[in-house]
Design a protein around this motif. Structure first.
Motif, PDB file in Angstrom:
ATOM      1  N   SER A 160      29.501  48.747  40.466  1.00 34.62           N
ATOM      2  CA  SER A 160      30.548  48.359  41.397  1.00 34.62           C
ATOM      3  C   SER A 160      31.881  48.833  40.859  1.00 34.62           C
ATOM      4  CB  SER A 160      30.556  46.844  41.599  1.00 34.62           C
ATOM      5  OG  SER A 160      31.511  46.476  42.569  1.00 34.62           O
ATOM      6  N   LEU A 161      32.849  48.997  41.745  1.00 34.23           N
ATOM      7  CA  LEU A 161      34.190  49.401  41.343  1.00 34.23           C
ATOM      8  C   LEU A 161      34.968  48.184  40.841  1.00 34.23           C
ATOM      9  CD1 LEU A 161      35.058  51.822  44.268  1.00 34.23           C
ATOM     10  CD2 LEU A 161      34.589  52.461  41.915  1.00 34.23           C
ATOM     11  N   VAL A 162      35.556  48.324  39.659  1.00 34.89           N
ATOM     12  CA  VAL A 162      36.355  47.245  39.075  1.00 34.89           C
ATOM     13  C   VAL A 162      37.693  47.818  38.625  1.00 34.89           C
ATOM     14  CG1 VAL A 162      34.329  45.953  38.329  1.00 34.89           C
ATOM     15  CG2 VAL A 162      35.353  47.623  36.793  1.00 34.89           C
ATOM     16  N   GLN A 163      38.639  46.912  38.306  1.00 38.89           N
ATOM     17  CA  GLN A 163      39.974  47.318  37.878  1.00 38.89           C
ATOM     18  C   GLN A 163      40.229  46.890  36.436  1.00 38.89           C
ATOM     19  OE1 GLN A 163      42.410  45.534  40.962  1.00 38.89           O
ATOM     20  NE2 GLN A 163      42.614  47.480  42.003  1.00 38.89           N
ATOM     21  N   ASP A 164      39.318  47.216  35.549  1.00 40.49           N
ATOM     22  CA  ASP A 164      39.458  46.792  34.164  1.00 40.49           C
ATOM     23  C   ASP A 164      40.642  47.453  33.463  1.00 40.49           C
ATOM     24  OD1 ASP A 164      37.332  45.166  34.437  1.00 40.49           O
ATOM     25  OD2 ASP A 164      35.977  46.257  33.115  1.00 40.49           O
ATOM     26  N   LEU A 165      41.012  48.659  33.877  1.00 41.75           N
ATOM     27  CA  LEU A 165      42.037  49.413  33.160  1.00 41.75           C
ATOM     28  C   LEU A 165      43.400  49.388  33.834  1.00 41.75           C
ATOM     29  CD1 LEU A 165      39.934  52.530  32.085  1.00 41.75           C
ATOM     30  CD2 LEU A 165      40.248  50.351  30.912  1.00 41.75           C
ATOM     31  N   GLY A 166      43.566  48.534  34.845  1.00 40.40           N
ATOM     32  CA  GLY A 166      44.873  48.441  35.481  1.00 40.40           C
ATOM     33  C   GLY A 166      44.770  48.351  36.979  1.00 40.40           C
ATOM     34  N   PRO A 167      45.827  47.858  37.635  1.00 38.14           N
ATOM     35  CA  PRO A 167      45.778  47.617  39.079  1.00 38.14           C
ATOM     36  C   PRO A 167      45.678  48.876  39.917  1.00 38.14           C
ATOM     37  CG  PRO A 167      47.989  47.249  38.216  1.00 38.14           C
ATOM     38  CD  PRO A 167      47.118  47.436  37.027  1.00 38.14           C
ATOM     39  N   SER A 168      46.077  50.024  39.377  1.00 39.58           N
ATOM     40  CA  SER A 168      46.053  51.254  40.176  1.00 39.58           C
ATOM     41  C   SER A 168      44.848  52.128  39.849  1.00 39.58           C
ATOM     42  CB  SER A 168      47.347  52.046  39.944  1.00 39.58           C
ATOM     43  OG  SER A 168      47.453  52.420  38.570  1.00 39.58           O
ATOM     44  N   SER A 169      43.952  51.618  39.025  1.00 41.31           N
ATOM     45  CA  SER A 169      42.817  52.431  38.588  1.00 41.31           C
ATOM     46  C   SER A 169      41.521  51.686  38.839  1.00 41.31           C
ATOM     47  CB  SER A 169      42.948  52.750  37.093  1.00 41.31           C
ATOM     48  OG  SER A 169      41.829  53.458  36.633  1.00 41.31           O
ATOM     49  N   LEU A 170      40.536  52.397  39.420  1.00 49.79           N
ATOM     50  CA  LEU A 170      39.220  51.820  39.667  1.00 49.79           C
ATOM     51  C   LEU A 170      38.184  52.528  38.796  1.00 49.79           C
ATOM     52  CD1 LEU A 170      39.172  51.476  43.553  1.00 49.79           C
ATOM     53  CD2 LEU A 170      39.198  49.616  41.913  1.00 49.79           C
ATOM     54  N   GLN A 171      37.262  51.765  38.249  1.00 45.34           N
ATOM     55  CA  GLN A 171      36.191  52.320  37.442  1.00 45.34           C
ATOM     56  C   GLN A 171      34.848  51.808  37.957  1.00 45.34           C
ATOM     57  OE1 GLN A 171      38.721  50.388  35.648  1.00 45.34           O
ATOM     58  NE2 GLN A 171      39.904  52.262  35.829  1.00 45.34           N
ATOM     59  N   LEU A 172      33.840  52.675  37.882  1.00 45.76           N
ATOM     60  CA  LEU A 172      32.475  52.251  38.169  1.00 45.76           C
ATOM     61  C   LEU A 172      31.909  51.561  36.937  1.00 45.76           C
ATOM     62  CD1 LEU A 172      30.945  55.303  40.068  1.00 45.76           C
ATOM     63  CD2 LEU A 172      31.194  52.991  40.957  1.00 45.76           C
ATOM     64  N   LYS A 173      31.306  50.387  37.147  1.00 48.20           N
ATOM     65  CA  LYS A 173      30.824  49.604  36.016  1.00 48.20           C
ATOM     66  C   LYS A 173      29.535  48.885  36.394  1.00 48.20           C
ATOM     67  CE  LYS A 173      32.455  46.073  32.747  1.00 48.20           C
ATOM     68  NZ  LYS A 173      33.620  45.244  32.356  1.00 48.20           N
ATOM     69  N   PRO A 174      28.500  48.918  35.531  1.00 51.54           N
ATOM     70  CA  PRO A 174      27.274  48.154  35.818  1.00 51.54           C
ATOM     71  C   PRO A 174      27.517  46.664  35.579  1.00 51.54           C
ATOM     72  CG  PRO A 174      27.090  49.225  33.689  1.00 51.54           C
ATOM     73  CD  PRO A 174      28.390  49.692  34.284  1.00 51.54           C
ATOM     74  N   GLN A 175      27.028  45.842  36.508  1.00 54.90           N
ATOM     75  CA  GLN A 175      27.250  44.412  36.405  1.00 54.90           C
ATOM     76  C   GLN A 175      26.011  43.651  36.869  1.00 54.90           C
ATOM     77  OE1 GLN A 175      31.495  43.145  37.556  1.00 54.90           O
ATOM     78  NE2 GLN A 175      31.174  44.957  38.809  1.00 54.90           N
ATOM     79  N   ASN A 176      25.881  42.403  36.376  1.00 52.46           N
ATOM     80  CA  ASN A 176      24.864  41.482  36.887  1.00 52.46           C
ATOM     81  C   ASN A 176      25.423  40.715  38.073  1.00 52.46           C
ATOM     82  OD1 ASN A 176      24.254  41.213  33.547  1.00 52.46           O
ATOM     83  ND2 ASN A 176      22.522  41.647  34.887  1.00 52.46           N
ATOM     84  N   PHE A 177      24.572  40.521  39.100  1.00 51.36           N
ATOM     85  CA  PHE A 177      25.023  39.869  40.324  1.00 51.36           C
ATOM     86  C   PHE A 177      24.089  38.720  40.705  1.00 51.36           C
ATOM     87  CE2 PHE A 177      27.019  44.071  40.900  1.00 51.36           C
ATOM     88  CZ  PHE A 177      28.318  43.670  41.157  1.00 51.36           C
ATOM     89  N   GLY A 178      24.201  37.573  40.042  1.00 52.59           N
ATOM     90  CA  GLY A 178      23.538  36.351  40.478  1.00 52.59           C
ATOM     91  C   GLY A 178      22.049  36.496  40.690  1.00 52.59           C
ATOM     92  N   THR A 179      21.583  36.082  41.875  1.00 46.96           N
ATOM     93  CA  THR A 179      20.169  36.150  42.244  1.00 46.96           C
ATOM     94  C   THR A 179      20.028  36.917  43.553  1.00 46.96           C
ATOM     95  OG1 THR A 179      19.674  34.052  41.149  1.00 46.96           O
ATOM     96  CG2 THR A 179      18.103  34.818  42.811  1.00 46.96           C
ATOM     97  N   ALA A 180      19.040  37.794  43.607  1.00 51.66           N
ATOM     98  CA  ALA A 180      18.803  38.602  44.807  1.00 51.66           C
ATOM     99  C   ALA A 180      17.380  38.381  45.295  1.00 51.66           C
ATOM    100  CB  ALA A 180      19.031  40.086  44.518  1.00 51.66           C
ATOM    101  N   LEU A 181      17.185  38.606  46.586  1.00 51.10           N
ATOM    102  CA  LEU A 181      15.866  38.539  47.204  1.00 51.10           C
ATOM    103  C   LEU A 181      15.496  39.903  47.775  1.00 51.10           C
ATOM    104  CD1 LEU A 181      16.059  35.168  49.191  1.00 51.10           C
ATOM    105  CD2 LEU A 181      15.094  35.549  46.918  1.00 51.10           C
ATOM    106  N   ASN A 182      14.220  40.219  47.683  1.00 53.62           N
ATOM    107  CA  ASN A 182      13.703  41.453  48.274  1.00 53.62           C
ATOM    108  C   ASN A 182      12.316  41.135  48.833  1.00 53.62           C
ATOM    109  OD1 ASN A 182      11.801  43.973  47.823  1.00 53.62           O
ATOM    110  ND2 ASN A 182      13.847  44.787  48.104  1.00 53.62           N
ATOM    111  N   TYR A 183      12.115  41.377  50.130  1.00 51.41           N
ATOM    112  CA  TYR A 183      10.838  41.048  50.746  1.00 51.41           C
ATOM    113  C   TYR A 183      10.590  41.988  51.911  1.00 51.41           C
ATOM    114  CZ  TYR A 183      14.072  38.541  53.831  1.00 51.41           C
ATOM    115  OH  TYR A 183      15.117  38.220  54.665  1.00 51.41           O
ATOM    116  N   GLY A 184       9.317  42.081  52.298  1.00 46.47           N
ATOM    117  CA  GLY A 184       9.019  42.998  53.390  1.00 46.47           C
ATOM    118  C   GLY A 184       7.543  43.077  53.716  1.00 46.47           C
ATOM    119  N   PHE A 185       7.230  44.098  54.517  1.00 44.70           N
ATOM    120  CA  PHE A 185       5.891  44.284  55.076  1.00 44.70           C
ATOM    121  C   PHE A 185       5.521  45.756  54.954  1.00 44.70           C
ATOM    122  CE2 PHE A 185       3.598  45.809  58.861  1.00 44.70           C
ATOM    123  CZ  PHE A 185       2.415  45.089  58.754  1.00 44.70           C
TER     124      PHE A 185
END
Length: 916
Positions: free
Chosen positions: A715-740
């Motif tokens: 996801s894009l984050v602003q770790d290096l300042g308000p005018s700069s975006l960086q791609l960074k791997p992150q954990n995101f809570g709990t996800a569901l995946n289901y299907g047929f």
């Protein structure tokens, strides 16, 4: 395209040329009622009245006259059967079913050595039916007929699998199983996990494998305790060719062309001019580089006509010493020229107000890619005696890519037409080597074991990735901007050992099977990165005009710029030890087969970088243990029907590079690591109904459900300042995946229809930024909770193939469609600005025609992407780029913005195959 359809229509008309009276029916095995495909049926009194039994076991005799007929039914290994039938004048159709008995042997003593045809479609379906877990298998015969020449593209035809394509050629590269990103699966070669040449991640690029070396391609969707537990989506097992029971020789040669280069030239650079090592590698880390140390010959692009694509393969094998020693050697060599024409809207670091998409440039890119793919496989097995067998196999895969790219970025809304031109050449060299020594031993009838000793190594080298930039306007000539040279390479080496013990005690007449064992893997991974930036020399204190690369002059500007980046967090070393133990029991109770067990895995990872001691995250470690239970049930409703249920737990480890606090300059966004990244954990459920009407037909229908804790996404984050975006791997809570999932394969005499459909839903809730005005009119950035699908998950995936297999003529044809629904290709840090890859449909055609009666010589052809499908990416926000100053090309909707469009064009291949 019209010629292909006309050809198919002619075949259909010939196939259905009915006479006034016909005899039709089925020829089946008397014991198991399976169709005897390829059996011969003929009228002994009129040899012109004959047929070959089709894929569904049926036959049809045309032009049958009134009167008595002696019909002969013959099949290798079966008793010949004769039936007399009388056809009356008014009979239009006569139906019959004939059962053939296997031939019997009556000998005082006989040693029987049998080997199944493991490359046949019937064998693949049999393995699916009898498997202990949920899996799908594609046979070598199906792969041979498919329009694909790489494993990556073959995978796109399997149920529940989508393939991520490369931007430079549109060829498949990474597999996504059941909507789970490529990070959630792993790759096996003959059951052994292999390392990856990818510089950041664990997953293996599947385009490195030539398809013709594969005996069976298995997609495993439910892990058993004896399998490594770090796959949530699934695992792919490449079963390579085994030593044959007798002498085998096959060879093929084919040529082809990509239609893209009928319309434009191929941009080529001198591969030999590339310096494989950086100045720092050649002369030492403290060496002050000179401009003369860098070549410019890999920026001298020639506009040429692409050479034809070339593919060649050879397999030779036999058994020696009274059939005790089996040997096979298989080689595949492929050279192809591909590319793409690409439009891309370069985004701003921060969106417009109310999260409306904002773009700085409209970019057109032209890729030209030469791929050299090599695969070598050798397998040797030695039967010591009936209780002991040793197997040694070696495999080497190599993929060299030479990529030329010209991009032109036009500024939007400046009024002066600022144009940035970038010329780039890339050399990407990837290799995987694996050698495995295995032993299979029986100590007692109830006790046996096997072991494996494995050495694997994957490595990649990206030498002198060079990019030249020059800018211009409508009124000004181009001015030279800058030149960058990057070197990176990495290795990933495994030393591993496996042990499995099997015990089958007898209790009250029943025979459960206990299995236990373990594995140990020592992995060492190293990464090197260095980058040099050169600045244009000022001419009379004025910016330097650009005419050609030969006349361009550069200097190093800035403190220690001529040292490159000798100390940076992108250099790293990783040592990872994985220890695993498992135990499981298999038990059959009437029609119910049970496999239950538990696996324990302990991971111990340590990394280091050459950064100063004061650098946060200079070194680090991740140590954790996981207990992974599982149970798999198979209930036989009938001989040809199963109900399956599977439950298993699994994990997905972060990529090695992802937990390093690295920072890499990207083309549009910089990328940074996350040392606090955690592994993902999942609970997995599967339920499937299976029907196998015959050995060559199947119907599968099932549901799956996955709950993933701490899924990883960029996801894009602003770790290096308000005018700069960086791609960074992150954990995101709990996800569901289901299907047929639904799979079917049905034949009607010589015609067949095959298909699969997968419906997948996923849900993940994360925080995103919202850029808007507050009640006071001030611009603010707030955080909002957003629920969306997981990255890479397509809701709808479908494959449909129309097959024609005429055993009499020796002709096979396939018209295949692949549909991939829309999915999020890039997660944005801002609300509503995710990048969506739009639905993508391809149509391909292939054929294989026998040229000689004995079937040794064949001609075959493949045509891919006949519909010239374009890959389109959108942002689903109101479109203000339809007209006006900021107009973008290819816009056709007021409700979404096309931000990328890639065109690849069709490709064609024709060749010959000889087997002996």
């Amino acid at each position: 395209m019209k010629k292909i359809l006309l050809f198919i229509l002619c075949v259909v008309l010939l196939e259905n040329n009915l006479s006034a009276t016909v005899i039709k029916g089925y020829v089946l095995d008397a014991k198991n009622k399976e169709p005897l495909i390829g059996a011969v049926v003929y009228d002994q009194n009129n040899m012109k009245v004959n047929d070959v039994v089709g894929m569904d076991g049926s036959f049809k005799l045309n032009n049958v006259n009134e009167g008595s007929h002696d019909l002969i039914f013959k099949y290798i290994g079966y008793e010949i059967k004769e039936k007399n039938i009388y056809v009356a004048l008014n009979h239009k159709v006569v139906h019959m079913t004939v059962f053939l008995e296997p031939k019997g042997l009556s000998l005082a003593q006989v040693d029987v050595v049998a080997q199944q045809n493991t490359e046949s479609n019937a064998y693949a379906i049999h393995k699916e039916r009898t498997a202990e877990n949920v899996e799908n298998i594609l046979s070598a015969k199906s792969i041979q007929l498919s329009p694909d020449i790489t494993v990556a593209n073959v995978l796109s035809r399997m149920p529940g699998v989508t393939v991520q394509r490369t931007a430079n050629s549109g060829e498949g590269q990474y597999a996504i199983i059941r909507g789970m990103d490529k990070r959630y699966n792993y790759t096996l070669v003959d059951g052994i996990k292999i390392p990856s040449p990818d510089d950041k991640n664990r997953y293996v690029p599947m385009d490195i494998f030539p398809a013709e070396l594969i005996s069976n391609l298995v997609v495993i969707k439910a892990l058993t305790p004896d399998m490594e537990g770090d796959a949530i989506g699934g695992a792919m097992d490449l079963i390579l060719k085994d030593a044959p029971p007798s002498f085998l020789f096959t060879a093929n040669l084919s040529v082809g062309y990509n239609q893209l280069f009928f319309d434009r030239p191929f941009y080529q650079f001198d591969h030999q001019a590339v310096h494989l090592k950086s100045p720092a590698e050649m002369y030492g880390a403290d060496y002050p580089a000179k401009v003369s140390d860098f070549t410019i010959n890999n920026l001298k692009f020639q506009r040429v006509r692409a050479l034809p694509n070339f593919n060649g393969g050879l397999s030779i094998g036999d058994r020696f010493f009274h059939k005790k020693l089996g040997v096979i050697v298989a080689v595949s060599n492929q050279t192809s020229y591909s590319g793409s024409n690409d439009f891309f809207a370069t985004p701003r670091a921060k969106p417009n107000v109310d999260n409306m998409p904002g773009f700085e440039y409209m970019t057109t890119r032209y890729y030209s890619t030469q791929n050299n793919r090599l695969g070598i496989h050798n397998k040797n097995d030695f039967v010591i005696d009936k209780n002991n067998r040793i197997v040694l196999y070696n495999a080497y895969f190599q993929l060299n890519k030479y990529i030329s790219r010209n991009s032109v970025e036009t500024a939007l809304g400046t009024g002066v037409g600022n144009v940035i031109t970038k010329d780039r050449s890339q050399t990407q060299l990837e290799s995987i080597y694996n050698t495995t020594l295995q032993g299979f031993h029986t100590l007692f009838p109830s006790l046996s074991f096997d072991w494996s000793a494995v050495y694997s190594k994957a490595w990649a080298n990206n030498p002198d990735d060079v990019q030249l930039q020059y800018n211009s306007t409508i009124i000004n000539a181009p001015t030279l901007q800058g030149l960058t040279h990057k070197w990176s390479h990495n290795t990933d080496q495994d030393l591993a050992g496996y042990l499995n013990v099997y015990w089958k005690p007898k209790f009250d007449g029943s025979t459960p099977e206990f299995q236990f064992g373990g594995m140990f893997r020592h992995k060492s991974r190293n990464n090197y990165y260095n980058e040099y930036s050169l600045t244009p020399e000022l001419i009379n204190n004025e910016p330097q005009s650009f005419t050609t690369i030969d006349s361009a002059k550069f200097v190093f500007q800035g403190y220690n710029a001529n040292l490159g980046s000798p100390v940076n967090q992108n250099d790293y070393s990783v040592i990872e030890n994985v220890v695993a133990y498992y135990g499981e029991v298999k038990y059959t109770l009437d029609k119910l087969n049970v496999l239950a067990g538990v696996r324990m895995e302990q991971t111990d990872l340590h990394y280091s970088t050459p950064m100063p001691v004061s650098f946060v995250g200079r070194t680090g470690s991740q140590i954790y243990s996981d207990i992974l239970p599982g149970i798999h049930l198979r209930y036989a409703l009938a001989r040809n029907q199963n109900l399956r249920f599977s439950y298993f737990t699994s994990i997905s480890r972060p990529g090695y590079f992802e937990v390093i606090p690295y920072l890499v300059s990207g083309e549009y966004f910089d990328e940074e690591g996350n040392p606090y990244l955690k592994r993902s954990k999942a609970q997995n459920l599967d339920f499937r109904y299976e029907l196998f009407p015959s050995s060559s037909e199947q119907i599968l229908a099932g549901f799956f459900y996955k709950q993933i804790k701490d899924p990883i996404e960029y996801s894009l984050v602003q770790d290096l300042g308000p005018s700069s975006l960086q791609l960074k791997p992150q954990n995101f809570g709990t996800a569901l995946n289901y299907g047929f999932e639904f799979v079917f394969l049905k034949y009607f005499k010589n015609f067949g229809i095959s298909g699969n459909y997968t419906f997948t839903k996923s849900r993940i809730t994360t925080y995103k930024s919202s850029y808007q005005r507050n009640a006071s009119g001030d611009l603010v950035t707030d955080s909002v909770l957003v629920t969306r699908p997981m990255q890479g998950q397509a809701e709808n995936i479908a494959n449909l193939s129309f097959l024609y297999k005429n055993l009499r003529w020796g002709l096979k044809m396939q018209l295949a469609f692949v549909y991939t629904g829309k999915y999020i290709s890039q997660v944005s840090g801002y609300y509503g600005l995710d990048y969506w890859s739009m639905p993508y449909t391809t149509m391909d055609f292939s054929f294989d025609q026998r040229l000689t009666k004995e079937g040794k010589l064949h001609i075959f052809g493949k045509a891919r992407n006949i519909l010239n499908a374009a890959a389109i990416t959108r942002i689903f926000r109101p479109n203000s780029y339809l007209t006006g100053t900021y107009q973008l090309p290819d816009q056709n909707s007021p409700n979404s913005v096309v931000v990328q469009k890639e065109i690849y064009k069709p490709s064609y291949l024709i060749g010959v195959r000889y087997s002996f």
